[in-house]
Structure formats: structure tokens, C-alpha cells
Motif scaffolding. Structure first.
Motif, short mmCIF file in Angstrom:
data_model
loop_
_atom_site.label_atom_id
_atom_site.label_comp_id
_atom_site.label_asym_id
_atom_site.label_seq_id
_atom_site.Cartn_x
_atom_site.Cartn_y
_atom_site.Cartn_z
N GLU A 1 -4.69 10.06 -0.24
CA GLU A 1 -4.97 9.17 -1.37
C GLU A 1 -4.20 7.88 -1.17
OE1 GLU A 1 -4.05 11.07 -5.02
OE2 GLU A 1 -5.49 12.72 -4.74
N LEU A 2 -4.86 6.76 -1.49
CA LEU A 2 -4.28 5.44 -1.28
C LEU A 2 -4.15 4.72 -2.61
CD1 LEU A 2 -3.31 3.64 1.06
CD2 LEU A 2 -5.58 2.61 1.09
N ARG A 3 -2.99 4.09 -2.83
CA ARG A 3 -2.74 3.32 -4.05
C ARG A 3 -2.56 1.85 -3.71
NH1 ARG A 3 -0.61 6.07 -8.41
NH2 ARG A 3 -0.75 4.03 -9.42
N ASN A 4 -2.83 1.00 -4.72
CA ASN A 4 -2.65 -0.45 -4.63
C ASN A 4 -3.64 -1.12 -3.67
OD1 ASN A 4 -0.45 -0.22 -6.41
ND2 ASN A 4 1.00 -0.01 -4.72
N LEU A 5 -4.77 -0.49 -3.42
CA LEU A 5 -5.80 -1.12 -2.61
C LEU A 5 -6.61 -2.06 -3.51
CD1 LEU A 5 -7.15 -1.29 0.18
CD2 LEU A 5 -8.74 0.49 -0.60
N ARG B 1 -3.08 -7.74 6.20
CA ARG B 1 -1.71 -8.19 5.90
C ARG B 1 -0.85 -7.07 5.29
NH1 ARG B 1 -4.57 -12.89 4.04
NH2 ARG B 1 -4.41 -12.09 1.89
N ARG B 2 -1.49 -6.09 4.68
CA ARG B 2 -0.75 -4.98 4.09
C ARG B 2 -1.11 -3.70 4.82
NH1 ARG B 2 -1.91 -4.32 -1.85
NH2 ARG B 2 -4.06 -4.69 -1.19
N THR B 3 -0.08 -3.00 5.31
CA THR B 3 -0.28 -1.81 6.13
C THR B 3 0.72 -0.75 5.72
OG1 THR B 3 -1.03 -3.17 7.99
CG2 THR B 3 -0.38 -0.92 8.49
N VAL B 4 0.27 0.50 5.76
CA VAL B 4 1.15 1.63 5.49
C VAL B 4 0.83 2.73 6.50
CG1 VAL B 4 -0.45 2.62 3.78
CG2 VAL B 4 1.97 3.26 3.73
N LEU C 1 0.84 -1.19 0.00
CA LEU C 1 0.00 0.00 0.00
C LEU C 1 0.88 1.25 0.00
CD1 LEU C 1 -2.77 -0.99 2.59
CD2 LEU C 1 -2.87 -1.11 0.09
N LYS C 2 0.38 2.28 -0.65
CA LYS C 2 1.15 3.51 -0.79
C LYS C 2 0.24 4.71 -0.62
CE LYS C 2 4.28 5.90 -3.97
NZ LYS C 2 4.92 5.86 -5.31
N ILE C 3 0.65 5.63 0.24
CA ILE C 3 -0.09 6.88 0.43
C ILE C 3 0.48 7.91 -0.55
CG2 ILE C 3 -0.63 8.74 2.03
CD1 ILE C 3 -0.53 6.73 4.29
#
Length: 334
Positions: free
Chosen positions: A233-237, A319-322, A196-198
Motif C-alpha cells: 500500500e502506498l500513501r501520499n501519491l 522526484r519522490r521515491t521510496v 511517499l510512504k509504503i
């Protein structure tokens, strides 16, 4: 004296009658100077030889070998003659550790010297070659030998690569659109596995939707209990396919700290003061959602000072955290 004068005159008259040529015979005389150094050295050497009973070494020059390969001995005594130099030993027929065939059998020679073989071709290159040579079935079989986590991606990208290499991307709009759809499908395969990417994280004075927001100037302070809008904004969700469409689900945890790194309590959706506010954002759309954003509004702390806010986002599985970088804001007196 007067009586002797007639005698001298008679002698002079007799001398005039003698021949004018005088012959003088010289006899060798012994020189008074010392002998030359070489003569002295020779004499000394001779005496030493006679006293020691050994023959003096001869100093002969211009003595050349008679045949090639012969050398002149350093000793020049009577028994010292030129000797023939022995040729150097020949190297062994086989280097140490080597095994060569003893017979002229071609099979034995080929076994001793096997032909050089090229290293095995990488699976990806072999698959590309098969696609290029119009053998897609063989390319798929090669791809199946790869790691299972990579097979889906290669199967999705390789046909796009082959088609895009020969397509007219400037003029063939239909083919270009088809390639773009296929690329989006490949991206959809990767998003559930990507981190995940902000993309954006800002305090705003106004937010109207994805990408439509007005950033609040950092020097502008808040009043106690004034509303603060936080936009990210969030990417790869990734999304899930449901009966209603595509579901995107994210979980957020918001934390506020003062200048001394103390946690500042907040009100949650139920009106309770908590040190960490947690909430979910769950969206169901008819098409896959690629513009996912989160808007969090909260009341500014009542005490004046400098504060920071941090948000942690995770997907539905956890499992995926940012985690974002702290954003600073200030609260002035009333």
C-alpha cells in the motif's frame, strides 16, 4: 647549780609584775623571690628605651573615638593621636559608557531612556488575532507575508481552525462534515509535497483488493516456478485532474536477490529475463483515489534457497521515491 636557783626565782617574780601586752614593730623586708614577669618586662623595656633613646610605646586601653568616623591609630607614641578617617570616594555620577542628558529637558530624558517596546508579533499569531477579531481581509494580508510554500496551507487550515474552535462538533453534524471536507482539501494540498510512504508490504496467498489480502506464513515455502504474490500500500501519491477524472500514476522497480546477495533474473511483461523488472500502474477514477495499492505477481526461482525481494516506488515525476525493506521467502526442492 644550787646557787643559781634563787637568781632564777627572782627573775620570775619580776616578770610577773610586768604588763602582759607586747608590741612588736615590723620593718619591711626585702623579698628573696624573683620579680613578677610583668615587672621584669617593664624593667627590660625601660632599660631598652633608655639605651636606644626612644620612648617606649604606651599600652593604653579603653581609648574610644571622640566623634563618629574617627579611628584610633595603631601607634601609641607621644605624637600619635586619633585621626579622622576620610570617607570613601563617591561613585561617578554616570556609569562608564552611559550618556545622560545634562539638562532637565523632558525630550532629552525621553531620548536617553526610550520606552521598552514589545518584540514584533509572529505572522501566524497576528493572522489568528485578525480572524478572531473578525478582520479576515487583514488576516489574508498578513498571511501573504509568509513564505509562498506555506501560504496555501495556512489559508486552508486557518478558517477550519477558527470555525472548529466554536462549533458544536458533537451535535452539529453538518458543520462537522463541512470541516472534514475542508480538512481533506488541506491534505490534498500537502500530498504532492509529502514523501511517499509504503504502509503495508507483505507476501500473500490471496489478494482481493485494497486492504483485503491474506498473508502467507513465513515458514511456508514455495515450490520452483510457483506464483508469488507481493502486496503493498502506498500513501501520499498525488493525482492529476484530467478530463476523465483523477489520474494516479506510480512507477515500480522490483529486484530479487539470493542468499549471497546476487541478483536473480525475472521475466518481465514481455516474457524476457531481466535483472530488474520495471512496470507502471496508472489509474483513472471519478473521485480522488486515497487507497492506492500495488499487486506484483512473479514466478518463484527454480533453484531452492533463501531469497529476498525489494520494491522501489516513485511518482510520475520521478522526484519522490521510496524503497521497501527486503521481504524474505524460501524455495524448497520439487
Amino acid at each position: 647549780m644550787p646557787g643559781r636557783r634563787p637568781f632564777f626565782m627572782l627573775v620570775a617574780l619580776y616578770a610577773i609584775s610586768l604588763p602582759a601586752c607586747l608590741h612588736v614593730t615590723s620593718t619591711p623586708s626585702t623579698p628573696n623571690s624573683a620579680p613578677e614577669p610583668a615587672t621584669r618586662t617593664t624593667a627590660k623595656t625601660t632599660s631598652e628605651v633608655e639605651s636606644n633613646g626612644t620612648a617606649a610605646p604606651r599600652k593604653d586601653f579603653a581609648i574610644l573615638p571622640k566623634v563618629p568616623g574617627s579611628v584610633v591609630s595603631k601607634s601609641h607614641g607621644p605624637s600619635a593621636n586619633a585621626t579622622t578617617m576620610k570617607p570613601p570616594p563617591a561613585p561617578p555620577a554616570n556609569p562608564p559608557g552611559s550618556v545622560l542628558p545634562t539638562s532637565g529637558d523632558p525630550g532629552a530624558i525621553q531620548a536617553a531612556f526610550p520606552p521598552l517596546t514589545a518584540p514584533p508579533e509572529a505572522p501566524l499569531l497576528a493572522a489568528v488575532r485578525a480572524y478572531t477579531e473578525n478582520r479576515p481581509d487583514q488576516a489574508i494580508e498578513i498571511i501573504r507575508k509568509m513564505d509562498k510554500n506555506n501560504q496555501d496551507f495556512v489559508l486552508a487550515v486557518l478558517p477550519i481552525l477558527m470555525r472548529g474552535a466554536s462549533a458544536d462538533l458533537m451535535n452539529d453534524q453538518a458543520t462537522t462534515a463541512a470541516l472534514a471536507d475542508q480538512l481533506r482539501g488541506a491534505v490534498a494540498r500537502l500530498e504532492p509535497r509529502a514523501a511517499l510512504k509504503i504502509e503495508k508490504f507483505a507476501l500473500c496467498s490471496k489478494v482481493d483488493g485494497f486492504g483485503r489480502f491474506v498473508v502467507r506464513p513465513p515458514a511456508e515455502t514455495y515450490r520452483p516456478n510457483e506464483r508469488v504474490n507481493l502486496y503493498l500500500e502506498l500513501r501520499n501519491l498525488s493525482y492529476q485532474i484530467t478530463g476523465d477524472g483523477f489520474r494516479a500514476h506510480a512507477r515500480a522497480a522490483v529486484e530479487i536477490r539470493d542468499a549471497n546477495e546476487n541478483i536473480v533474473s525475472q521475466f518481465d511483461s514481455g516474457g524476457h529475463r531481466v535483472p530488474l523488472v520495471r512496470f507502471d500502474k496508472d489509474l483513472v477514477t471519478r473521485s480522488p483515489l486515497s487507497d492506492f495499492y500495488v499487486l506484483y505477481g512473479f514466478a518463484a526461482p527454480t533453484a531452492p534457497g533463501v531469497y529476498t525481494i525489494t520494491v522501489q516506488i516513485s511518482d510520475a515525476t520521478g522526484r519522490r521515491t521510496v524503497k521497501s525493506q527486503p521481504a524474505e521467502f524460501r524455495v524448497a526442492g520439487p
